[in-house]
Design an enzyme around this catalytic site. Structure first.
Site, PDB file in Angstrom:
ATOM      1  CD  GLU A 185     -22.142 -24.266 -50.381  1.00  0.00           C
ATOM      2  OE1 GLU A 185     -21.136 -24.796 -49.934  1.00  0.00           O
ATOM      3  OE2 GLU A 185     -22.681 -23.267 -49.896  1.00  0.00           O
ATOM      4  CD  GLU A 254     -27.424 -27.248 -48.516  1.00  0.00           C
ATOM      5  OE1 GLU A 254     -26.850 -26.674 -47.571  1.00  0.00           O
ATOM      6  OE2 GLU A 254     -26.832 -27.886 -49.391  1.00  0.00           O
TER       7      GLU A 254
HETATM    8  C1  GAL Z   1     -23.869 -26.069 -47.507  1.00  0.00           C
HETATM    9  C2  GAL Z   1     -23.494 -27.354 -48.218  1.00  0.00           C
HETATM   10  C3  GAL Z   1     -23.986 -28.527 -47.393  1.00  0.00           C
HETATM   11  C4  GAL Z   1     -23.503 -28.378 -45.972  1.00  0.00           C
HETATM   12  C5  GAL Z   1     -23.975 -27.047 -45.424  1.00  0.00           C
HETATM   13  C6  GAL Z   1     -23.554 -26.789 -44.009  1.00  0.00           C
HETATM   14  O1  GAL Z   1     -23.324 -24.991 -48.106  1.00  0.00           O
HETATM   15  O2  GAL Z   1     -24.108 -27.400 -49.477  1.00  0.00           O
HETATM   16  O3  GAL Z   1     -23.526 -29.712 -47.955  1.00  0.00           O
HETATM   17  O4  GAL Z   1     -22.127 -28.451 -45.971  1.00  0.00           O
HETATM   18  O5  GAL Z   1     -23.426 -26.023 -46.187  1.00  0.00           O
HETATM   19  O6  GAL Z   1     -24.051 -27.766 -43.190  1.00  0.00           O
END
Ligand code: GAL
Length: 730
Positions: A185, A254
């Site tokens: 990120e 993600e």
């Molecule tokens: C993302 C990040 C993860 C976690 C997620 C929220 O942006 O890459 O590590 O923090 O947000 O759970």
């Protein structure tokens, strides 16, 4: 093959030839604009995040097996630098931190691994995964073109890559790792770092690629990921996303299955219909890799939770719950989605979608080729009305906000909103085995007055003092009141400004009030009238960290603890600023120095028996008891609903911070919250955000398990109980 560019065809051919010239099991992983290519084959891959330190090694096999049965191909995990290198050059890869064993568990289940080395990870993990000692390296500036940072980051990344190579864990060596991530990120902080940030990005890509893993590297949420690193998406929806080059595959590393929460916040749930809809939307637009973040969230044991204020449970409303139990219908509905998608895989990989409008808010995405057959996705983007659409002369009923999957372009195999799996509910039930009689130990405030080693004029930053070896730092000063002082008949007002995260105020050893920050606003002000007596008064402030910042630019420079000013108002001579007078400091608690949480603590003689704790709910108190392991085999939890705030240990291992702060939020009903915001439901409003705390079975022995609790504010330890987590049909 129809619809793919000639450059990508050449790339795929090259890989296939390479694979054939090597042995098939020792094949590099490559990619083209359509997908990752493993052993010469394009693949649509489903993946799930399971973070190894958030469960126990005894749970890993079961979790991975459930993930495989749920239709996943890949397990994704971060690598957690701060647990692996607790002090510079001293490494720990034991127990929950045995990342090699975890990866081998995935391999043995016949699955692939996506290894997100970072080593910045965010992840609601303490300090975003960075060891706190890194902050104290002279001249350091995190995540930018800064030599001390780059040196440390490269060293750790190389160490991990080397460990994997030695164990032959990359797919290029015949192992399960098909993909690795560097950084995480970066996009949201990039603007702040400017040119230095760009230079850092190029450097990061170079060192990663230079490590010669033989598998692709990705950067999650970094639009300018330099070639050949693939930029990937994260979010609740990613169908708007395209990689920065046409020859890179569209990957969603993600897909948020739910959400995390903080002490005082509601629990968030994401209905599986919305999640499945988002995945189908992504695949119909040409996506080929989806990783569920989280597939099993688990537990932030010890002081690993980040934040500040991230709760100990990292359940995340994931398809497998915190305790390792299957969450229905989430798990089953996604499994059905994966099966339907697999039926479409050939069509998806052999054609680009042709989009046909079926109405104002309805579309068909059709993947059709002679080599791959035909698959179609029929979508209804209306949020509140059913529609009947006609596709190739047949009628299909589409519920609102849904996609139907037709693996043969005729029959509906799956609709994202038609859930065929029954709902199961979790509950905590009492057990036959109870806890044995309690003993207590008064932490008290006196220790600070007697023992304080450090006294200076002014207020010191908390992490400079504790180096995060403990959550606790005492700030103590004194105020002399002369016999003539009358305070105008009122108690003086103490005001304290803190940079975070929580604070308890003791006046002459008595708890006089507490104040807390929040995740949004970790700084807070305390204002309370205090009782002072003629003579010398002790003001003792116990500043408490509740998980260190895990995101933001330059978070290494964020301060914690009593920042000041500290003032007393209402004295006869006006307001007095105490900030610059002499303060004494004490790092940690007496009980921590005495190792009261350990089974073999030598101080066993100083515990008091139960009768004394029944009368008063004292602040700053340690409690201990024993219990035998329950015979039933369900997962276990401690109900801490009768307590305030503190930490709990079982047989010397910390199950985490507890806090019964009541959840504020908008509970009741689930709502669609707008474009690219998920459908979300909130729960627990008016109740403690987290009442139950996971006790891993493998930490127990058959009899006489030691349970130790440290309570900061005051609670009723006699009402703590051990429960079992069980599932029943709703
Ligand atoms: C993302 C990040 C993860 C976690 C997620 C929220 O942006 O890459 O590590 O923090 O947000 O759970």
């Amino acid at each position: 093959m129809e619809g793919a560019s000639s450059a990508s065809i050449r790339w795929a051919l090259l890989c296939t030839l390479l694979c054939l010239s090597l042995s098939l099991s020792h094949c590099n992983v490559t990619y083209d604009g359509r997908s990752l290519i493993i052993d010469g084959h394009r693949r649509i891959l489903f993946s799930g995040s399971i973070h190894y330190p958030r469960s126990t090694p005894q749970m890993w096999e079961g979790l991975v097996r459930k993930a495989k049965d749920g239709g996943l191909d890949v397990i994704d995990t971060y690598v957690f630098w701060n647990v692996h290198e607790p002090s510079p050059g001293n490494y720990n890869f034991e127990g929950r931190y045995d990342v090699v064993r975890f990866i081998k568990t995935v391999r043995d289940a016949g699955m692939y691994v996506h290894l997100r080395i970072g080593p910045y990870i965010c992840g609601e993990w303490n300090f975003g995964g960075f060891p706190v000692w890194l902050k104290f390296v002279p001249g350091i500036s995190f995540r930018t073109d800064n030599e001390p940072f780059k040196l440390a980051m490269k060293k750790f990344t190389q160490k991990i890559v080397q460990m994997m190579k030695v164990e032959h864990l990359f797919q290029s060596q015949g192992g399960p790792i098909i993909l690795s991530q560097i950084e995480n990120e970066y996009e949201p902080v990039k603007k702040i770092f400017g040119e230095a940030g760009k230079a850092y990005m190029n450097w990061v890509a170079n060192i990663a690629v230079g490590m010669g893993t033989g598998v692709p590297w990705v950067m999650c949420k970094e639009d300018d990921a330099p070639d050949p690193v693939i930029n990937t998406c994260n979010g609740f929806y990613c169908d708007y996303f395209s990689p920065n080059k046409p020859y890179k595959p569209t990957m969603w590393t993600e897909a948020w299955t739910g959400w995390f929460t903080d002490f005082g916040g509601p629990l968030y749930k994401r209905p599986v219909e919305d999640l499945a809809f988002s995945v189908a939307r992504f695949i119909q637009k040409g996506g080929s890799f989806v990783n569920y973040y989280m597939y099993h969230g688990g537990t932030n044991f010890g002081r690993t939770a980040g934040g500040p204020f991230i709760i100990t449970s990292y359940d995340y409303d994931a398809p497998i719950d915190e305790y390792g139990l299957i969450r229905q219908p989430k798990y089953g509905h996604l499994k059905d989605l994966h099966s339907a998608m697999k039926l479409c895989e050939r069509a998806l990989l052999n054609a680009n979608p042709v989009v046909e409008p079926l109405g104002n808010y309805e579309q068909a995405h059709v993947f059709s080729s002679t080599s791959g057959g035909c698959a179609a996705f029929l979508s209804n983007y209306r949020t509140n009305s059913n529609v009947r659409v006609t596709f190739r002369n047949r009628h299909y009923d589409l519920p609102p906000w849904s996609i139907s999957i037709l693996p043969d372009c005729v029959n509906e195999a799956f609709n994202t909103a038609k859930v065929r799996v029954g709902t199961m509910e979790f509950q905590f039930l009492p057990l036959k085995t109870g806890l044995k009689p309690w003993e207590s130990f008064n932490e008290g405030v006196s220790f600070v007055e007697e023992d304080s080693k450090i006294s200076v004029a002014g207020l010191l930053e908390q992490l400079n003092m504790t180096r995060d070896a403990t959550d606790y730092l005492w700030y103590t000063t004194s105020v002399d009141i002369s016999p003539s002082e009358s305070f105008g008949g009122r108690s003086p007002l103490l005001r304290v400004q803190s940079a975070g995260h929580a604070m308890h105020v003791f006046i002459n050893g008595q708890l006089s009030g507490s104040a807390f920050g929040t995740r949004e606003k970790r700084r807070f002000n305390f204002a309370g009238n205090i009782n002072l007596r003629v003579g010398t008064n002790r003001i003792s402030l116990l500043s408490v960290a509740v998980g260190l910042q895990n995101q933001g630019s330059h978070f290494e420079s964020w301060s914690t603890g009593i920042a000041g000013p500290v003032t007393l108002e209402g004295l006869d001579r006006g307001t007095r600023d105490l900030s610059w007078q002499k303060w004494s400091y004490k790092v940690g608690l007496k009980g921590e120095y005495m190792n009261l949480h350990l089974p073999d603590s030598s101080q066993s003689g100083s515990w008091m028996h139960e009768s004394s704790i029944m009368q008063k709910q004292q602040p700053l108190t340690w409690y201990k008891t024993y219990f035998d392991a329950p015979e039933e085999d369900e997962p276990l939890a401690l109900d801490m609903g009768s307590m305030g705030k503190g930490q709990v240990w079982i047989n010397g291992q910390s199950i985490g911070r507890y806090w019964t702060a009541l959840a504020k939020g908008e509970c009741g009903g689930c709502s669609y919250s707008g474009t690219y915001r998920p459908v979300r439901c909130q729960s627990r409003c008016g109740h403690p955000t987290q009442q139950w705390y996971h006790v891993p079975r493998s930490w127990l022995k058959p009899t006489d398990n030691l349970l130790v609790v440290f309570e900061e504010i005051g609670g009723d330890a006699l009402r703590i109980s051990l429960m079992k987590r069980s599932v029943s049909a709703a």
